[in-house]
Design a protein around this motif. Structure first.
Motif, PDB file in Angstrom:
ATOM      1  N   GLY A 165       0.808  -1.214   0.000  1.00 30.30           N
ATOM      2  CA  GLY A 165       0.000   0.000   0.000  1.00 30.30           C
ATOM      3  C   GLY A 165       0.839   1.260   0.000  1.00 30.30           C
ATOM      4  N   ASN A 166       1.884   1.284   0.813  1.00 27.65           N
ATOM      5  CA  ASN A 166       2.762   2.460   0.882  1.00 27.65           C
ATOM      6  C   ASN A 166       3.471   2.721  -0.447  1.00 27.65           C
ATOM      7  OD1 ASN A 166       2.060   2.764   3.558  1.00 27.65           O
ATOM      8  ND2 ASN A 166       3.910   1.800   4.361  1.00 27.65           N
ATOM      9  N   PHE A 167       3.992   1.649  -1.066  1.00 28.89           N
ATOM     10  CA  PHE A 167       4.697   1.806  -2.332  1.00 28.89           C
ATOM     11  C   PHE A 167       3.751   2.310  -3.426  1.00 28.89           C
ATOM     12  CE2 PHE A 167       8.754  -1.011  -1.985  1.00 28.89           C
ATOM     13  CZ  PHE A 167       9.077  -0.366  -0.807  1.00 28.89           C
ATOM     14  N   ASN A 168       2.542   1.738  -3.478  1.00 25.95           N
ATOM     15  CA  ASN A 168       1.572   2.187  -4.474  1.00 25.95           C
ATOM     16  C   ASN A 168       1.133   3.621  -4.213  1.00 25.95           C
ATOM     17  OD1 ASN A 168       0.447   0.190  -6.632  1.00 25.95           O
ATOM     18  ND2 ASN A 168       0.825  -1.087  -4.827  1.00 25.95           N
ATOM     19  N   GLY A 169       1.001   3.979  -2.932  1.00 26.31           N
ATOM     20  CA  GLY A 169       0.624   5.341  -2.595  1.00 26.31           C
ATOM     21  C   GLY A 169       1.623   6.354  -3.110  1.00 26.31           C
ATOM     22  N   GLU A 170       2.913   6.080  -2.903  1.00 27.01           N
ATOM     23  CA  GLU A 170       3.936   7.006  -3.391  1.00 27.01           C
ATOM     24  C   GLU A 170       3.937   7.082  -4.910  1.00 27.01           C
ATOM     25  OE1 GLU A 170       8.794   7.435  -3.698  1.00 27.01           O
ATOM     26  OE2 GLU A 170       7.940   6.399  -1.961  1.00 27.01           O
ATOM     27  N   PHE A 171       3.864   5.912  -5.558  1.00 32.39           N
ATOM     28  CA  PHE A 171       3.926   5.909  -7.024  1.00 32.39           C
ATOM     29  C   PHE A 171       2.771   6.690  -7.633  1.00 32.39           C
ATOM     30  CE2 PHE A 171       2.600   4.281 -11.128  1.00 32.39           C
ATOM     31  CZ  PHE A 171       3.771   4.391 -11.866  1.00 32.39           C
ATOM     32  N   TRP A 172       1.547   6.401  -7.191  1.00 33.21           N
ATOM     33  CA  TRP A 172       0.386   7.039  -7.814  1.00 33.21           C
ATOM     34  C   TRP A 172       0.269   8.515  -7.423  1.00 33.21           C
ATOM     35  CZ3 TRP A 172      -1.545   5.108 -11.938  1.00 33.21           C
ATOM     36  CH2 TRP A 172      -1.455   3.734 -12.162  1.00 33.21           C
ATOM     37  N   ALA A 173       0.817   8.880  -6.290  1.00 30.16           N
ATOM     38  CA  ALA A 173       0.855  10.302  -5.939  1.00 30.16           C
ATOM     39  C   ALA A 173       1.775  11.058  -6.897  1.00 30.16           C
ATOM     40  CB  ALA A 173       1.323  10.478  -4.501  1.00 30.16           C
ATOM     41  N   MET A 174       2.936  10.484  -7.188  1.00 30.75           N
ATOM     42  CA  MET A 174       3.851  11.111  -8.138  1.00 30.75           C
ATOM     43  C   MET A 174       3.247  11.150  -9.534  1.00 30.75           C
ATOM     44  SD  MET A 174       6.802  12.161  -6.852  1.00 30.75           S
ATOM     45  CE  MET A 174       8.146  11.913  -8.011  1.00 30.75           C
ATOM     46  N   PHE A 175       2.582  10.060  -9.913  1.00 27.58           N
ATOM     47  CA  PHE A 175       1.981  10.006 -11.241  1.00 27.58           C
ATOM     48  C   PHE A 175       0.872  11.052 -11.386  1.00 27.58           C
ATOM     49  CE2 PHE A 175      -1.051   8.327 -14.372  1.00 27.58           C
ATOM     50  CZ  PHE A 175      -0.204   8.131 -15.449  1.00 27.58           C
ATOM     51  N   ALA A 176       0.047  11.200 -10.357  1.00 25.51           N
ATOM     52  CA  ALA A 176      -1.030  12.191 -10.405  1.00 25.51           C
ATOM     53  C   ALA A 176      -0.493  13.606 -10.435  1.00 25.51           C
ATOM     54  CB  ALA A 176      -1.969  12.011  -9.208  1.00 25.51           C
ATOM     55  N   SER A 177       0.724  13.792  -9.961  1.00 28.24           N
ATOM     56  CA  SER A 177       1.313  15.136  -9.968  1.00 28.24           C
ATOM     57  C   SER A 177       1.522  15.662 -11.377  1.00 28.24           C
ATOM     58  CB  SER A 177       2.648  15.128  -9.224  1.00 28.24           C
ATOM     59  OG  SER A 177       2.472  14.767  -7.866  1.00 28.24           O
ATOM     60  N   THR A 178       1.557  14.775 -12.380  1.00 27.36           N
ATOM     61  CA  THR A 178       1.672  15.244 -13.758  1.00 27.36           C
ATOM     62  C   THR A 178       0.487  16.118 -14.134  1.00 27.36           C
ATOM     63  OG1 THR A 178       0.565  13.251 -14.631  1.00 27.36           O
ATOM     64  CG2 THR A 178       2.974  13.195 -14.429  1.00 27.36           C
ATOM     65  N   GLN A 179      -0.678  15.860 -13.503  1.00 27.25           N
ATOM     66  CA  GLN A 179      -1.854  16.699 -13.756  1.00 27.25           C
ATOM     67  C   GLN A 179      -1.594  18.132 -13.319  1.00 27.25           C
ATOM     68  OE1 GLN A 179      -4.777  15.823 -15.036  1.00 27.25           O
ATOM     69  NE2 GLN A 179      -4.559  13.613 -15.164  1.00 27.25           N
ATOM     70  N   VAL A 180      -1.026  18.276 -12.133  1.00 27.28           N
ATOM     71  CA  VAL A 180      -0.772  19.610 -11.592  1.00 27.28           C
ATOM     72  C   VAL A 180       0.289  20.323 -12.415  1.00 27.28           C
ATOM     73  CG1 VAL A 180      -0.122  20.914  -9.547  1.00 27.28           C
ATOM     74  CG2 VAL A 180      -1.371  18.758  -9.301  1.00 27.28           C
ATOM     75  N   ILE A 181       1.404  19.643 -12.645  1.00 27.09           N
ATOM     76  CA  ILE A 181       2.522  20.257 -13.357  1.00 27.09           C
ATOM     77  C   ILE A 181       2.108  20.626 -14.777  1.00 27.09           C
ATOM     78  CG2 ILE A 181       4.839  19.863 -14.277  1.00 27.09           C
ATOM     79  CD1 ILE A 181       5.299  17.985 -11.877  1.00 27.09           C
TER      80      ILE A 181
END
Length: 379
Positions: A165-181
């Motif tokens: 869960g922790n590893f997936n949380g970090e990965f998908w948080a970084m991936f979703a950041s592409t929306q913001v950037i």
């Protein structure tokens, strides 16, 4: 999946061997595998890849308008993605997840390069190839991330489900950041009298479901210039929720609870749109659409982290096949919406989404009960 300690669990970056001790005898203690560092590398790599690819994809319907070259190439891409996802599992097993990740990046590079001279002879082959490499890179990503989590949990004597869960949380948080950037960069580069260009760019990013939402809800309430800001808010809450949801993942029960919460929030937004929402003036006229975008981002973050964590927990010996099946259904549904949305109303699409969410959650709950019953009987 490879046996524990195999290629899929090897670090992405090999550590420097331990040097000999002073007396000349070699040390028998090797440095531990740093899988936490590997998750950082994997997440950051996907952030860079999809920030670049997202910008190219968003320009398709804006720049490549002749004979609908841009939209047609995207349709071909998702069809190709769906077809190749059926055979992605054996391909990733043959290549190994790390080699699949490397090969997968080539399709995104070729697709971006084809936009330098867009034509049917460059875009169509690039879209077909990207569909193939996309299936490879995403199955490789899910397989490697899960294997790294299992290895880290074993080496560090931690609860496996929590680490996944922790590893997936970090990965998908970084991936979703592409929306913001991506949306903030688009607004910065194309601001000042170029609002129509901004709107066109920020509308392909989340597929036609999101473009319909922005067309019918965001644009009438906030204007064209508000579309990018709404998508940035969506991405921010998507990333934040991915990180938080990953921290609370501890097993089947926690995933069921979190998934149910995410589904409830998205159904709430859809019912709000269908039954109660109307365009209003004043502060609430601005707040309501942005609140919907934030809630939708929370639901997206929940689904990304929890579905991928669940597959990692349940399919220990068929990890590649599990993630390949996930991509089959995701890419097929995206392609369906891509071709269906121009021919149905926004209200009809919203009703369809409510039905799909309810049926999906019912199936998910039945699966959870079946799995817990099987474990309860020792199967």
């Amino acid at each position: 999946m490879d046996a524990p300690g195999g290629e899929d669990e090897a670090p992405l970056v090999v550590s420097v061997p331990v040097p000999e001790v002073d007396d000349g005898s070699p040390s028998e203690v090797s440095p531990p595998k740093n899988h936490v560092r590997d998750v950082h590398i994997l997440s950051f790599a996907f952030l860079l890849i999809f920030s670049a690819y997202g910008a190219a994809q968003n320009l398709e319907s804006t720049v490549n308008t002749e004979n609908d070259l841009g939209t047609t190439s995207l349709g071909i891409l998702y069809i190709s993605f769906t077809v190749f996802s059926f055979v992605a599992s054996p391909m990733v097993r043959f290549l190994g997840s790390k080699n699949a990740l490397v090969l997968g990046t080539s399709g995104y590079l070729l697709f971006i390069a084809s936009n330098l001279k867009p034509s049917w002879y460059t875009m169509v082959p690039a879209s077909l190839y990207l569909g193939y490499t996309a299936s490879i890179i995403w199955v490789g990503q899910g397989t490697y991330l899960t294997s790294a989590a299992r290895s880290h949990a074993r080496d560090s004597h931690l609860h496996e489900a929590t680490v996944i869960g922790n590893f997936n949380g970090e990965f998908w948080a970084m991936f979703a950041s592409t929306q913001v950037i991506g949306n903030l960069v688009s607004l910065a580069l194309l601001g000042g009298g170029k609002a129509n260009q901004v709107e066109s760019i920020v509308l392909l990013d989340e597929g036609d479901i999101w473009s319909e939402f922005t067309k019918h809800i965001i644009r009438p309430a906030l204007g064209v210039s508000g579309v990018g800001g709404a998508m940035a808010i969506f991405g921010f809450f998507d990333a934040l929720c991915s990180l938080v949801a990953g921290q609370f993942t501890s097993g089947i029960s926690s995933i069921t609870l979190i998934m149910s919460g995410g589904a409830f929030l998205q159904i709430f937004v859809l019912l709000w749109l269908l039954l109660k929402y109307s365009l209003t003036s004043g502060v609430l006229g601005y707040v309501y659409p942005l609140l919907m975008a934030a809630i939708w981002g929370i639901g997206d973050g929940v689904f990304n982290t929890q579905l991928n964590a669940l597959l990692g927990m349940l399919f220990r010996h068929h990890t590649e096949a599990a993630f390949a099946q996930l991509k089959v259904w995701q890419s097929a549904s995206t392609a369906l919406v891509f071709f269906l949305s121009p021919h149905v109303t926004f209200q009809a699409m919203s009703v369809l989404l409510v039905i799909v969410l309810l049926v999906s959650m019912l199936g998910f709950l039945l699966l959870t009960l079946h799995v817990e019953n099987a474990f309860g009987h020792g199967h």
